[in-house]
Design an enzyme around this catalytic site. Structure first.
Site, mmCIF file in Angstrom:
data_model
loop_
_atom_site.group_PDB
_atom_site.id
_atom_site.type_symbol
_atom_site.label_atom_id
_atom_site.label_comp_id
_atom_site.label_asym_id
_atom_site.label_seq_id
_atom_site.Cartn_x
_atom_site.Cartn_y
_atom_site.Cartn_z
ATOM 1 N N VAL A 1 36.441 30.268 63.664
ATOM 2 C CA VAL A 1 36.194 31.500 62.903
ATOM 3 C C VAL A 1 36.994 32.670 63.462
ATOM 4 C CG1 VAL A 1 33.898 30.748 62.240
ATOM 5 C CG2 VAL A 1 34.164 32.130 64.292
ATOM 6 N N GLU A 2 37.078 33.751 62.655
ATOM 7 C CA GLU A 2 37.816 34.972 63.005
ATOM 8 C C GLU A 2 39.272 34.662 63.368
ATOM 9 O OE1 GLU A 2 36.674 38.074 62.956
ATOM 10 O OE2 GLU A 2 34.535 38.113 63.353
ATOM 11 N N GLY A 3 39.854 33.681 62.703
ATOM 12 C CA GLY A 3 41.212 33.239 63.016
ATOM 13 C C GLY A 3 41.141 32.029 63.921
ATOM 14 N N ARG B 1 36.107 40.388 66.950
ATOM 15 C CA ARG B 1 36.636 39.413 67.906
ATOM 16 C C ARG B 1 36.288 39.798 69.336
ATOM 17 N NH1 ARG B 1 41.523 40.004 64.798
ATOM 18 N NH2 ARG B 1 41.762 38.273 63.338
ATOM 19 N N LEU C 1 37.919 43.545 62.086
ATOM 20 C CA LEU C 1 38.056 42.195 62.636
ATOM 21 C C LEU C 1 38.326 42.234 64.134
ATOM 22 C CD1 LEU C 1 40.125 40.198 59.992
ATOM 23 C CD2 LEU C 1 37.950 39.499 60.961
#
Length: 773
Positions: A453-455, A331, A327
């Site tokens: 997205v991605e947090g 990012r 991840l």
């Protein structure tokens, strides 16, 4: 005198005699530390240990290492990567009409899908021995940026298989058998992957996923097999509707202890063909009118062999760490790449449009209010490229900087959001009328996708940047937490004691340095170069020292409570972020040869970052639990009051004029902006119109002279007075044709698309003018 000697001897003995020291000093301190600190769970420890600490550690510790940063040789694109960018990427762009993709077909053409699969757009991170391209993180980032400036839907489609997904997980953790089977199929496009992590009950809290797998015996291909019975419900999964292979994250349990001695094994990742019995995929979401495939996947009582765990049974329960490491790379590559394409397209198109479009007899960029927005667009485009290049370069150099990638994700997506909002504001009605000639609407509609997205950005800013940064970047805190988690008190104390004294020395040194730099304005701080950026680096050092001492005070006062004081800790995270952004800008400037034309951009961005640091630190002082302590910290860091101001209006005007008038500089700071070759490409028409109008400069001088001599009316543009100028002999017939051609291009830029009443067919915007006011 004797009294003080006795006191000194007792203090000396207290510190030198281990038993006394541990009884009266370090023991009580350790007990307090264990009390205020929340328990360090295995999941949290794995998250903190995932990745590596890079230059952000220097910035957090009050010791920015300029020599390390400036001497760092960042990777450049190889000849193969550059060729792919110049040829395959540009060819793909000609196949994609973003308006048709989004508003009519809701999908790419079969030709575009086939081209992406056959040319390796989904295989950029797969090793060459398996048929992939093994492109660098920088190449991956650059390709996605370029594609995103044309079509966000295409950018996301290419981004996902080359980010978090089966390809990356297999390359890092897969068994040899898994690699040999799956990677060639992913590389040649036989299989399209997706990865299912998010579900209705667990979004950003990946550790809270309710999806389960139970180790059991079952039947597979007619044989009794050790396997896993799965139940899952996932949504928001990009490429799920077209995927042929599913990466799945779930919590694994082993009640009969068939794999080992633990019943609760933990988060695990498996690879499952979507054709496998019981796997449900294909229900599609519609993410803000974007056409990239995104949807759901579900399964109930699906049995898979245990060998389908990515990495095999030995990697059961290791999925969390695998995800955290992958991840962070995603990012740092994908989302900053999308954001850079957005920011650079916004800057280039808005600068040209503001030059072509006129109101009240002058170009839009001549208005100061517009100049303010244009200056920010220029700065954002430059900063996005700087952060993208530095962060992707770090990954290519073998780093896995979890904190830096979180910073890049949050701030670059926010930069892109700011840029597209400014661009829409300046374009006005041109920006809100949908159609093939609107090059902004798709970016504007898609912006929340990158934010979430991605947090989600709220999570990233409030929990991740400082939450991870405080423990990962601090030279002692993480080791102190590990010591505190030691179940044996005496063993933990042995680890904690030397760390405590080092920590005290570290904190006191930063406190004195921060106060000294505050009193002197950091004028005596060391600087790597004696040039126009000397004061910038001195001030970055000053804010780095301030962050270090403020972080230590916050952790000392609040302990585990700091984790819940999200608004407070986020401000400290903002300071760390701004220091990294400023460092990236300086690195970018010097890496590109320190062109004096770019110095105003550097000045603007560093001034903005330093001002943001001050705002964040003063907010921290104002809201920390004890107002007296807050006031003392504020006086320590800012003894003379405010230290920084935002960029001056004159600098904003300078940047705006440079962006609009200097084509070479504009192209330099927007290299990721795709300009098509087709005659109907909106961005190409925009650039053609600008070139045509620039070529009229000698004729404009003739018009001005004629107006001054009263040969032509004083009011009116070159386009309005063309016929009169031709009749008066001011211009030739050939020059009149040149003006007409430029005017046609200008009108194509200004006009917007029209549709039939059923909104089914677009009219030709360059030949038909709307009857509506």
């Amino acid at each position: 005198m004797l009294f003080w000697i006795i006191v000194a001897v007792l203090i000396f003995a207290l510190f030198q005699v281990k038993s006394l020291r541990q009884q009266w000093i370090t023991g009580p301190a350790f007990k307090l530390f264990k009390k205020v600190l929340p328990p360090l769970t295995q999941t949290e420890r794995e998250a903190m240990e995932a990745g590596s600490v890079w230059v952000e550690g220097d910035l957090f510790s009050g010791k920015p290492d300029w020599q390390r940063l400036y001497s760092m040789a960042l990777p450049q694109l190889t000849a193969e990567e550059q060729s792919f960018l110049d040829n395959e990427v540009n060819e793909l762009m000609t196949m994609i009409d973003d308006f048709d993709v989004i508003h009519q077909d809701k999908d790419f053409t079969d030709e575009a899908w086939r081209y992406m699969r056959e040319k390796g757009f989904f295989a950029m991170i797969i090793p060459k021995e398996y048929g992939g391209k093994a492109f660098s993180a920088l190449a991956n980032s650059t390709i996605v940026s370029k594609i995103a400036s044309r079509s966000v839907s295409a950018g996301v489609t290419v981004m996902v298989p080359n980010s978090l997904g089966p390809g990356e997980l297999l390359s890092h953790y897969g068994t040899q058998q898994q690699k040999d089977y799956w990677l060639p199929r992913l590389a040649n496009g036989t299989d399209i992957p997706c990865f299912a992590l998010t579900g209705p009950e667990a979004g950003s809290d990946a550790g809270g996923i309710p999806d389960t797998g139970v180790v059991t015996m079952g039947e597979y291909e007619g044989k009794e097999t050790l396997g896993i019975r799965l139940n899952w419900d996932k949504r928001y999964i990009t490429l799920a509707p077209v995927a042929t292979v599913l990466g799945l994250a779930f919590k694994l349990y082993d009640p009969d202890k068939l794999l080992g001695d633990k019943e609760s094994i933990g988060i695990t990742c498996a690879l499952i063909p979507t054709s496998h019995p019981g796997v449900e995929v294909g229900q599609r979401h519609l993410p803000l009118e974007q056409a990239f495939m995104n949807g759901t996947t579900r399964g109930q009582d699906v049995f898979i062999p245990v060998d389908w765990i990515i990495g095999g049974p030995d990697y059961a329960g290791k999925g969390w760490r695998m995800l955290m490491e992958c991840l962070s790379a995603g990012r740092g590559i994908s989302l900053p790449a999308l954001s850079t394409g957005n920011a650079q397209l916004s800057a280039q198109t808005t600068a040209i449009y503001a030059s072509i479009r006129q109101q009240f007899g002058c170009s839009l960029y001549e208005f100061e209010g517009v100049q303010e927005g244009l200056a920010q667009l220029a700065a954002n485009a430059y900063q996005a490229e700087a952060v993208r290049h530095l962060t992707a370069g770090a990954i290519d150099l073998g780093q896995k900087p979890a904190v830096v990638t979180a910073i890049a994700k949050f701030h670059m997506t926010e930069v892109a959001r700011q840029s597209i909002n400014i661009a829409m504001d300046i374009h006005g009605g041109k920006g809100i009328q949908m159609g093939p000639n609107n090059y902004l609407a798709s970016l504007y509609m898609a912006m929340p996708v990158s934010i979430t997205v991605e947090g989600a950005n709220i999570l990233t800013r409030n929990l991740m940047i400082f939450g991870q940064g405080a423990t990962r970047c601090h030279p002692y805190v993480f080791d102190e937490m590990v010591a505190a988690a030691e179940p044996d008190f005496q063993a933990g104390l042995q680890q904690f004691e030397p760390l405590l004294f080092k920590h005290i020395k570290f904190a006191l040194g930063n406190a004195f340095a921060a106060f000294g730099h505050g009193l002197t304005g950091a004028r005596f701080a060391s600087a790597p170069k004696d040039d126009a950026n000397k004061r910038h680096t001195q001030q970055i050092l000053r804010m780095s020292k301030a962050l270090a001492i403020c972080s230590d005070i916050a952790m000392l006062m609040l302990g585990g409570e700091l984790k819940r004081r999200e608004m407070l800790s986020a401000r400290l995270g903002d300071v760390l972020s701004e220091l990294y952004l400023a460092s990236a800008v300086l690195k970018h400037f010097y890496s590109r040869g320190a062109d004096s034309k770019e110095q105003p951009l550097v000045d603007y961005l560093i001034q903005q970052s330093l001002y943001n640091c001050e705002v964040a630190l003063k907010g921290y002082c104002r809201h920390i639990s004890n107002p007296v302590i807050g006031t003392l910290i504020k006086r320590l860091v800012f003894p003379w009051g405010s230290a920084y101001q935002p960029p001056k209006d004159t600098l904003k005007t300078q940047l705006a004029l440079a962006l609009c008038q200097d084509k070479a500089l504009r192209d330099t700071i927007t290299p990721m902006c795709y300009v098509g070759q087709n005659a109907d490409d909106a961005v190409a028409v925009l650039n053609q119109a600008m070139d045509a109008i620039d070529a009229l400069t000698p004729l404009m001088n003739k018009f001005k002279a004629a107006q001054k001599a009263r040969t032509l009316p004083r009011k009116g543009s070159i386009f309005q007075l063309r016929e009169q100028a031709l009749a008066a002999g001011v211009i030739s017939a050939e020059e009149s044709v040149q003006i007409i051609a430029a005017d046609e291009l200008r009108k194509r830029v200004i006009n917007v698309d029209e549709f039939d009443f059923d909104l089914s067919q677009a009219s030709n915007a360059d030949t038909k003018i709307s009857h509506a006011a």
